[in-house]
Write a protein that holds these residues in place. Structure first.
Motif, PDB file in Angstrom:
ATOM      1  N   ALA A  52       0.830  -1.206   0.000  1.00  0.00           N
ATOM      2  CA  ALA A  52       0.000   0.000   0.000  1.00  0.00           C
ATOM      3  C   ALA A  52       0.864   1.256   0.000  1.00  0.00           C
ATOM      4  CB  ALA A  52      -0.919  -0.007   1.218  1.00  0.00           C
ATOM      5  N   SER A  53       0.335   2.307  -0.593  1.00  0.00           N
ATOM      6  CA  SER A  53       0.975   3.633  -0.615  1.00  0.00           C
ATOM      7  C   SER A  53       2.399   3.576  -1.157  1.00  0.00           C
ATOM      8  CB  SER A  53       0.969   4.239   0.795  1.00  0.00           C
ATOM      9  OG  SER A  53      -0.355   4.306   1.287  1.00  0.00           O
ATOM     10  N   GLY A  81      -8.010   1.281  -6.350  1.00  0.00           N
ATOM     11  CA  GLY A  81      -7.409   2.604  -6.301  1.00  0.00           C
ATOM     12  C   GLY A  81      -6.047   2.714  -6.961  1.00  0.00           C
ATOM     13  N   ALA A  82      -5.466   1.618  -7.391  1.00  0.00           N
ATOM     14  CA  ALA A  82      -4.146   1.651  -8.034  1.00  0.00           C
ATOM     15  C   ALA A  82      -4.284   2.118  -9.477  1.00  0.00           C
ATOM     16  CB  ALA A  82      -3.500   0.276  -7.993  1.00  0.00           C
ATOM     17  N   THR A 127      -4.454   0.285  -0.685  1.00  0.00           N
ATOM     18  CA  THR A 127      -4.742  -1.144  -0.619  1.00  0.00           C
ATOM     19  C   THR A 127      -3.597  -1.953  -1.210  1.00  0.00           C
ATOM     20  OG1 THR A 127      -7.105  -0.678  -0.881  1.00  0.00           O
ATOM     21  CG2 THR A 127      -6.392  -2.943  -1.277  1.00  0.00           C
ATOM     22  N   ALA A 128      -2.983  -2.793  -0.398  1.00  0.00           N
ATOM     23  CA  ALA A 128      -1.946  -3.706  -0.884  1.00  0.00           C
ATOM     24  C   ALA A 128      -2.615  -4.835  -1.658  1.00  0.00           C
ATOM     25  CB  ALA A 128      -1.152  -4.269   0.288  1.00  0.00           C
TER      26      ALA A 128
END
Length: 159
Positions: A52-53, A81-82, A127-128
């Motif tokens: 994530a991030s 979201g990626a 989200t990973a």
């Protein structure tokens, strides 16, 4: 090693083990064939975990065989979201630029032996998960579309 990621180094700092990776390369271990299907399927080799991030530098080269009747298409399957920002270059030298998208489809109209080179950045939001290359025939046809052994995907976490 074919079909596996190659890590360059691991460091231990203050009791914490952290990968200090220059590049990770996945090499297709065998030809992969799609016949009579325009439904995206996960590539057998081109998949890796993302945190994530974070951001990942992407460099991918695919050698393939396809015909005009079926052609090919590909996209990323990414966590919620990626996005991917980058470009692709096809065998005919056409460069296709893309804006931020969760995935994109690229097609070719060449016959026979083809190559595709993709460069860009994956931006992983909160989200990973797993980044997966998916591909299929552009038009389902009773002929083989083959992503060939030796094709490769290199990725590097840059932040």
């Amino acid at each position: 090693k074919a079909g596996a990621a190659i890590f360059s180094s691991i460091s231990i700092t203050g009791g914490t083990i952290a990968a200090s990776v220059t590049d990770n390369t996945i090499i297709k271990s065998a030809d992969e064939t799609v016949n009579n299907s325009d439904v995206f399927q996960n590539d057998n080799d081109f998949t890796f975990a993302v945190t994530a991030s974070s951001y990942y530098k992407i460099d991918m080269f695919v050698s393939m065989s396809c015909q005009n009747a079926s052609d090919y298409k590909w996209q990323w399957s990414l966590p919620a979201g990626a996005t991917f920002v980058g470009y692709g270059m096809k065998s005919d030298g056409t460069i296709v630029q893309r804006t931020t998208e969760t995935g994109f489809t690229e097609t070719s109209t060449a016959t026979g032996q083809n190559n595709m080179w993709v460069k860009g950045t994956l931006s992983i939001a909160g989200t990973a998960g797993t980044a997966v290359v998916q591909w299929a025939q552009q038009v389902a046809a009773g002929e083989n579309t083959i992503w060939q052994k030796g094709s490769w995907l290199t990725y590097k976490k840059v932040s």
